[in-house]
Motif scaffolding. Structure first.
Motif, PDB file in Angstrom:
ATOM      1  N   LEU A 127       4.335  17.982  59.328  1.00 33.29           N
ATOM      2  CA  LEU A 127       4.030  19.378  59.646  1.00 33.29           C
ATOM      3  C   LEU A 127       5.209  20.291  59.313  1.00 33.29           C
ATOM      4  O   LEU A 127       5.021  21.428  58.864  1.00 33.29           O
ATOM      5  N   THR A 128       6.415  19.796  59.507  1.00 32.72           N
ATOM      6  CA  THR A 128       7.599  20.596  59.170  1.00 32.72           C
ATOM      7  C   THR A 128       7.684  20.825  57.673  1.00 32.72           C
ATOM      8  O   THR A 128       7.941  21.941  57.210  1.00 32.72           O
ATOM      9  N   VAL A 129       7.448  19.763  56.904  1.00 31.55           N
ATOM     10  CA  VAL A 129       7.459  19.894  55.444  1.00 31.55           C
ATOM     11  C   VAL A 129       6.380  20.883  54.991  1.00 31.55           C
ATOM     12  O   VAL A 129       6.633  21.770  54.166  1.00 31.55           O
ATOM     13  N   LEU A 130       5.192  20.750  55.524  1.00 34.12           N
ATOM     14  CA  LEU A 130       4.099  21.652  55.147  1.00 34.12           C
ATOM     15  C   LEU A 130       4.421  23.099  55.496  1.00 34.12           C
ATOM     16  O   LEU A 130       4.149  24.014  54.715  1.00 34.12           O
ATOM     17  N   GLY A 131       5.015  23.312  56.665  1.00 32.42           N
ATOM     18  CA  GLY A 131       5.377  24.664  57.062  1.00 32.42           C
ATOM     19  C   GLY A 131       6.388  25.290  56.131  1.00 32.42           C
ATOM     20  O   GLY A 131       6.270  26.464  55.750  1.00 32.42           O
ATOM     21  N   LEU A 132       7.382  24.515  55.728  1.00 38.40           N
ATOM     22  CA  LEU A 132       8.403  25.016  54.805  1.00 38.40           C
ATOM     23  C   LEU A 132       7.797  25.358  53.448  1.00 38.40           C
ATOM     24  O   LEU A 132       8.117  26.392  52.845  1.00 38.40           O
ATOM     25  N   LEU A 133       6.914  24.491  52.985  1.00 38.20           N
ATOM     26  CA  LEU A 133       6.261  24.746  51.695  1.00 38.20           C
ATOM     27  C   LEU A 133       5.369  25.983  51.772  1.00 38.20           C
ATOM     28  O   LEU A 133       5.319  26.785  50.834  1.00 38.20           O
ATOM     29  N   ASP A 134       4.679  26.148  52.898  1.00 36.77           N
ATOM     30  CA  ASP A 134       3.836  27.333  53.073  1.00 36.77           C
ATOM     31  C   ASP A 134       4.650  28.623  53.047  1.00 36.77           C
ATOM     32  O   ASP A 134       4.158  29.666  52.614  1.00 36.77           O
ATOM     33  N   LEU A 135       5.893  28.525  53.498  1.00 35.29           N
ATOM     34  CA  LEU A 135       6.769  29.707  53.519  1.00 35.29           C
ATOM     35  C   LEU A 135       7.448  29.947  52.177  1.00 35.29           C
ATOM     36  O   LEU A 135       8.201  30.900  52.025  1.00 35.29           O
ATOM     37  N   GLY A 136       7.229  29.051  51.222  1.00 39.08           N
ATOM     38  CA  GLY A 136       7.765  29.256  49.883  1.00 39.08           C
ATOM     39  C   GLY A 136       9.128  28.667  49.626  1.00 39.08           C
ATOM     40  O   GLY A 136       9.781  29.021  48.631  1.00 39.08           O
ATOM     41  N   VAL A 137       9.586  27.763  50.489  1.00 42.88           N
ATOM     42  CA  VAL A 137      10.875  27.097  50.246  1.00 42.88           C
ATOM     43  C   VAL A 137      10.736  26.253  48.982  1.00 42.88           C
ATOM     44  O   VAL A 137       9.822  25.432  48.861  1.00 42.88           O
ATOM     45  N   LYS A 138      11.643  26.448  48.031  1.00 43.55           N
ATOM     46  CA  LYS A 138      11.501  25.823  46.718  1.00 43.55           C
ATOM     47  C   LYS A 138      11.765  24.324  46.723  1.00 43.55           C
ATOM     48  O   LYS A 138      11.070  23.552  46.065  1.00 43.55           O
ATOM     49  N   GLU A 139      12.802  23.907  47.430  1.00 46.24           N
ATOM     50  CA  GLU A 139      13.171  22.490  47.453  1.00 46.24           C
ATOM     51  C   GLU A 139      13.165  21.983  48.880  1.00 46.24           C
ATOM     52  O   GLU A 139      13.887  22.505  49.717  1.00 46.24           O
TER      53      GLU A 139
END
Length: 224
Positions: free
Chosen positions: A91-103
């Motif tokens: 869920l943390t990874v998905l949240g970061l990706l949803d926010l547009g974190v590139k890496e």
């Protein structure tokens, strides 16, 4: 498989999860000159490391809105050090990706965990326990004094020069042709490592830096 990073050398990094792995990564990043926002949901952990990193905050990293409130979307690079709680990790990874974190670098504690993280889109998945276990296993055999294996089946090792290589030049021993590995560096007793060249003379007792396909590096070092 980890991809090459396009991150600026001193880019700020957000580290989520301050267990042993996350804390070690965060400290190393600070040592390398990066600003670090360290995040953990446990207030006592946040208090413990309050003076260690640039910023330390308590937040539920599985909540995308909580990530937004701490400014996670302002970072190009994130490290997720959550390992034992698979759901929280994903869920943390998905949240970061949803926010547009590139890496997004994420720790995995098993092959299944790693596969899930890769499937949901983590750009880099790290299995520190597995990787360290392989390294120690190679060192225990006694034929290597250091060993690093990469995801694409490539390895680098430090080993004593085998008899087949000693007391001749690298051209004469034809290591690459016979064993499929490359001698990168040579260290004689009491001296520093030097870059290996075709006419480099290897003596008995020298140490070598060997690179090549993992299986061939292992086979060559076993000759020591």
């Amino acid at each position: 498989m980890a991809k090459q990073s396009d991150t600026a050398p001193n880019a700020p990094v957000i580290v989520l999860g301050l267990g042993r792995f996350g804390t070690s990564v965060a400290r190393s990043l600070v040592h390398l000159g990066h600003e670090v926002l360290a995040v953990d949901e446990r207030p006592e952990i946040v208090q413990r490391y309050a003076s260690d990193f640039t910023h330390v905050v308590a937040a539920d990293t599985t909540d995308t809105e909580a990530l937004r409130q701490i400014g996670a979307e302002q970072f190009d690079v994130a490290v997720v050090g959550i390992g034992t709680d698979l759901e929280a990790s994903v869920l943390t990874v998905l949240g970061l990706l949803d926010l547009g974190v590139k890496e997004v670098w994420a720790k995995a504690i098993s092959g299944k965990h790693a596969a899930i993280l890769e499937r949901v889109g983590a750009t880099h998945v790290v299995r520190p326990e597995s990787q360290m276990g392989k390294r120690v296993a190679h060192l225990v055999t006694g034929t290597m004094t250091d060993f690093i294996e990469f995801d694409d089946g490539f390895a680098i090792a430090r080993t004593k020069a085998p008899v087949c290589t000693a007391d001749r030049t690298l051209t004469d021993s034809a290591v690459r042709q016979k064993y499929g590995v490359t001698i990168v560096g040579v260290k004689s007793r009491g001296q520093d490592f030097t870059y290996a060249q075709a006419d480099t003379f290897v003596t008995d007792g020298d140490e070598l830096i060997v690179s090549g396909p993992t299986s061939k590096v292992e086979a060559y070092c076993a000759l020591s």
